[in-house]
Design a protein around this motif. Structure first.
Motif, PDB file in Angstrom:
ATOM      1  N   ARG A  31      46.562  81.144  45.714  1.00  0.00           N
ATOM      2  CA  ARG A  31      45.728  79.946  45.858  1.00  0.00           C
ATOM      3  C   ARG A  31      46.490  78.775  46.468  1.00  0.00           C
ATOM      4  NH1 ARG A  31      42.989  78.350  40.643  1.00  0.00           N
ATOM      5  NH2 ARG A  31      41.640  77.254  42.132  1.00  0.00           N
ATOM      6  N   PHE A  32      47.360  78.148  45.690  1.00  0.00           N
ATOM      7  CA  PHE A  32      48.128  77.012  46.205  1.00  0.00           C
ATOM      8  C   PHE A  32      49.264  76.696  45.239  1.00  0.00           C
ATOM      9  CE2 PHE A  32      44.875  75.084  43.521  1.00  0.00           C
ATOM     10  CZ  PHE A  32      45.570  74.119  42.798  1.00  0.00           C
ATOM     11  N   GLY A  33      50.175  75.845  45.699  1.00  0.00           N
ATOM     12  CA  GLY A  33      51.276  75.389  44.870  1.00  0.00           C
ATOM     13  C   GLY A  33      51.461  73.894  45.011  1.00  0.00           C
ATOM     14  N   VAL A  34      52.142  73.304  44.016  1.00  0.00           N
ATOM     15  CA  VAL A  34      52.471  71.879  44.039  1.00  0.00           C
ATOM     16  C   VAL A  34      53.897  71.722  43.523  1.00  0.00           C
ATOM     17  CG1 VAL A  34      51.985  69.595  43.082  1.00  0.00           C
ATOM     18  CG2 VAL A  34      50.077  71.133  43.652  1.00  0.00           C
ATOM     19  N   ARG A  35      54.716  70.960  44.241  1.00  0.00           N
ATOM     20  CA  ARG A  35      56.049  70.604  43.770  1.00  0.00           C
ATOM     21  C   ARG A  35      56.346  69.175  44.210  1.00  0.00           C
ATOM     22  NH1 ARG A  35      58.421  74.554  45.560  1.00  0.00           N
ATOM     23  NH2 ARG A  35      59.553  73.885  47.426  1.00  0.00           N
ATOM     24  N   ILE A  36      57.034  68.432  43.343  1.00  0.00           N
ATOM     25  CA  ILE A  36      57.476  67.070  43.656  1.00  0.00           C
ATOM     26  C   ILE A  36      58.951  66.993  43.280  1.00  0.00           C
ATOM     27  CG2 ILE A  36      57.188  64.611  43.195  1.00  0.00           C
ATOM     28  CD1 ILE A  36      54.280  65.245  42.376  1.00  0.00           C
ATOM     29  N   GLU A  37      59.774  66.505  44.205  1.00  0.00           N
ATOM     30  CA  GLU A  37      61.226  66.525  43.996  1.00  0.00           C
ATOM     31  C   GLU A  37      61.871  65.238  44.470  1.00  0.00           C
ATOM     32  OE1 GLU A  37      65.107  69.154  45.467  1.00  0.00           O
ATOM     33  OE2 GLU A  37      63.174  69.362  46.481  1.00  0.00           O
ATOM     34  N   ASP A  38      62.707  64.696  43.596  1.00  0.00           N
ATOM     35  CA  ASP A  38      63.603  63.595  43.954  1.00  0.00           C
ATOM     36  C   ASP A  38      65.020  63.973  43.566  1.00  0.00           C
ATOM     37  OD1 ASP A  38      61.538  61.822  44.758  1.00  0.00           O
ATOM     38  OD2 ASP A  38      61.196  61.235  42.671  1.00  0.00           O
ATOM     39  N   ILE A  39      65.995  63.432  44.287  1.00  0.00           N
ATOM     40  CA  ILE A  39      67.381  63.469  43.848  1.00  0.00           C
ATOM     41  C   ILE A  39      67.603  62.259  42.943  1.00  0.00           C
ATOM     42  CG2 ILE A  39      69.790  63.368  44.561  1.00  0.00           C
ATOM     43  CD1 ILE A  39      68.287  65.989  45.272  1.00  0.00           C
ATOM     44  N   VAL A  40      68.254  62.506  41.813  1.00  0.00           N
ATOM     45  CA  VAL A  40      68.510  61.462  40.824  1.00  0.00           C
ATOM     46  C   VAL A  40      70.013  61.382  40.569  1.00  0.00           C
ATOM     47  CG1 VAL A  40      68.058  60.690  38.466  1.00  0.00           C
ATOM     48  CG2 VAL A  40      66.252  61.853  39.757  1.00  0.00           C
ATOM     49  N   ALA A  41      70.542  60.173  40.519  1.00  0.00           N
ATOM     50  CA  ALA A  41      71.950  59.944  40.176  1.00  0.00           C
ATOM     51  C   ALA A  41      72.023  59.378  38.765  1.00  0.00           C
ATOM     52  CB  ALA A  41      72.587  58.980  41.166  1.00  0.00           C
ATOM     53  N   VAL A  42      72.933  59.906  37.969  1.00  0.00           N
ATOM     54  CA  VAL A  42      73.129  59.391  36.615  1.00  0.00           C
ATOM     55  C   VAL A  42      73.912  58.082  36.702  1.00  0.00           C
ATOM     56  CG1 VAL A  42      74.007  59.881  34.301  1.00  0.00           C
ATOM     57  CG2 VAL A  42      73.191  61.758  35.744  1.00  0.00           C
ATOM     58  N   THR A  43      73.393  57.052  36.049  1.00  0.00           N
ATOM     59  CA  THR A  43      74.060  55.748  36.002  1.00  0.00           C
ATOM     60  C   THR A  43      74.632  55.529  34.598  1.00  0.00           C
ATOM     61  OG1 THR A  43      72.123  54.506  35.266  1.00  0.00           O
ATOM     62  CG2 THR A  43      72.335  54.913  37.645  1.00  0.00           C
ATOM     63  N   GLY A  44      75.158  54.343  34.356  1.00  0.00           N
ATOM     64  CA  GLY A  44      75.700  54.045  33.039  1.00  0.00           C
ATOM     65  C   GLY A  44      74.655  53.948  31.952  1.00  0.00           C
ATOM     66  N   THR A  45      73.403  53.750  32.352  1.00  0.00           N
ATOM     67  CA  THR A  45      72.345  53.554  31.362  1.00  0.00           C
ATOM     68  C   THR A  45      71.174  54.518  31.491  1.00  0.00           C
ATOM     69  OG1 THR A  45      71.300  51.883  32.788  1.00  0.00           O
ATOM     70  CG2 THR A  45      72.876  51.105  31.134  1.00  0.00           C
TER      71      THR A  45
END
Length: 375
Positions: free
Chosen positions: A345-359
């Protein structure tokens, strides 16, 4: 459209990386590290020779002592010009020499060494024959976090790569989808990544309609049609560091079910990003995203880990997956990319790159995550 190149890393940057690698080797009880051409060598020295050669190139980083680079004499000039060469002693060898003698002279004959995952078995077996009392372990096994924590200058490059990928996405929304082959849209994406400063395009997934239910679908000759959901996953290298982002678009107006699935994935991705903070386990990010999809009744259709690290390659440790209890620390960069894939049928994906910060966590992709409507 091309962006300004990043300031080059200095010899001191590479010297500091090698020192951290040596300290990590000592902490792991290793006599040292053996680094073949590939991402580890690029990270530690800035030297990027071809990995497709039978001639031995090997960076030897002892846990205690000076690093050496064993290198074919015909490539020694290039090695000497590498930005990190000042931190090394070069050991050139000619085709008339025994390269393994040059390498083993630098090794503890009874030591245990971490060795690059991509080292040729030809070379590893020769080292074992020459020094039968040595032992070897893959770097991803013994030091999986060797490249995981980025310094500020590395973080700036990953952020710039993410911004360039975002710019490519914003432009691809203006092209026509309906009536065109997936491969044509993929070519547009590749051209946009290059136009926005990428030196290398690693992948351009364009999964339309039922092809979107295959998370790693390779863009093919299917013609995109009105009513298709289309997964766009693309990235590569800019100034030596990776980009990787996914958005899902729809050709024309979506059905209520398609919107519901997309909204579920968006909420899951938001939950995964919100779980990023120092001290949290990698698996906590996966759990947070997965719980949203399971609660919505789509659990069996989320068929991969929530994320992977990124740096000098687009896939590297750490991995956001159940069972990975390693804590997040500031400077780690990784994807958060839940998806739902309905076979046929279909697919859905959402992706971001995330950097860990001090908080917490900082997204390095910032294009809208709502379902975009394209023509």
């Amino acid at each position: 459209m091309s962006s300004t190149a990043a300031a080059p890393f200095t010899a001191d940057d590479y010297r500091a990386r090698i020192a951290r690698a040596a300290a990590s080797a000592a902490e792991a009880g290793l006599a040292g590290l053996l680094v073949a051409p590939g991402p580890d060598l690029a990270h530690l020295t800035g030297y990027r020779p071809t990995a497709d050669t039978e001639r031995l190139t090997l960076l030897v980083v002892p846990a205690h002592g000076a690093p050496h680079l064993v290198v074919p004499a015909l490539e020694a000039g290039d090695a000497a010009r590498a930005p990190g060469a000042a931190a090394l002693t070069l050991r050139p060898w000619t085709d008339a020499d025994d390269p393994y003698a040059a390498a083993t002279a630098l090794l503890d004959p009874e030591g245990a060494f971490g060795i690059s995952d991509n080292a040729w078995s030809l070379h590893l077996l020769a080292l074992q024959r020459a020094l039968p009392r040595t032992a070897y372990r893959g770097l991803s096994d013994v030091l999986p976090m060797l490249r995981a924590v980025k310094d500020d200058r590395e973080l700036a490059r990953v952020a710039a790569a993410g911004a360039a990928a975002d710019a490519a996405y914003e432009e691809i929304l203006r092209v026509r989808f309906a009536g065109r082959r997936e491969s044509e849209i993929a070519a547009d994406l590749a051209a946009l990544l290059l136009a926005h400063g990428h030196s290398q395009v690693d992948f351009t997934v364009v999964g339309s309609g039922p092809n979107g239910a295959d998370p790693h679908h390779e863009a093919g000759e299917r013609v995109v049609a009105e009513g298709d959901m289309v997964v766009l996953d693309f990235g590569g290298l800019k100034d030596g560091y990776g980009s990787d982002t996914t958005r899902t678009v729809h050709v024309g107006e979506p059905t209520p079910e398609e919107r519901r699935v997309h909204d579920t994935v968006r909420a899951a991705q938001e939950a995964g990003c919100a779980a990023v903070r120092p001290g949290a386990a990698c698996q906590d990010v996966d759990r947070a995203a997965r719980a949203v999809i399971e609660d919505a009744g789509y659990g069996p259709y989320f068929i991969h880990r929530t994320g992977h690290g990124i740096g000098v390659t687009t896939h590297e440790p750490p991995y956001m997956i159940e069972g990975e209890e390693r804590p997040l620390v500031p400077g780690m960069c990784f994807s958060v990319e839940p998806g739902i894939y309905l076979p046929g049928r279909f697919g859905v994906r959402i992706e971001d790159i995330v950097a860990v910060t001090g908080t917490g966590g900082r997204r390095l992709n910032n294009t809208p995550r709502e379902l975009a409507i394209v023509e």
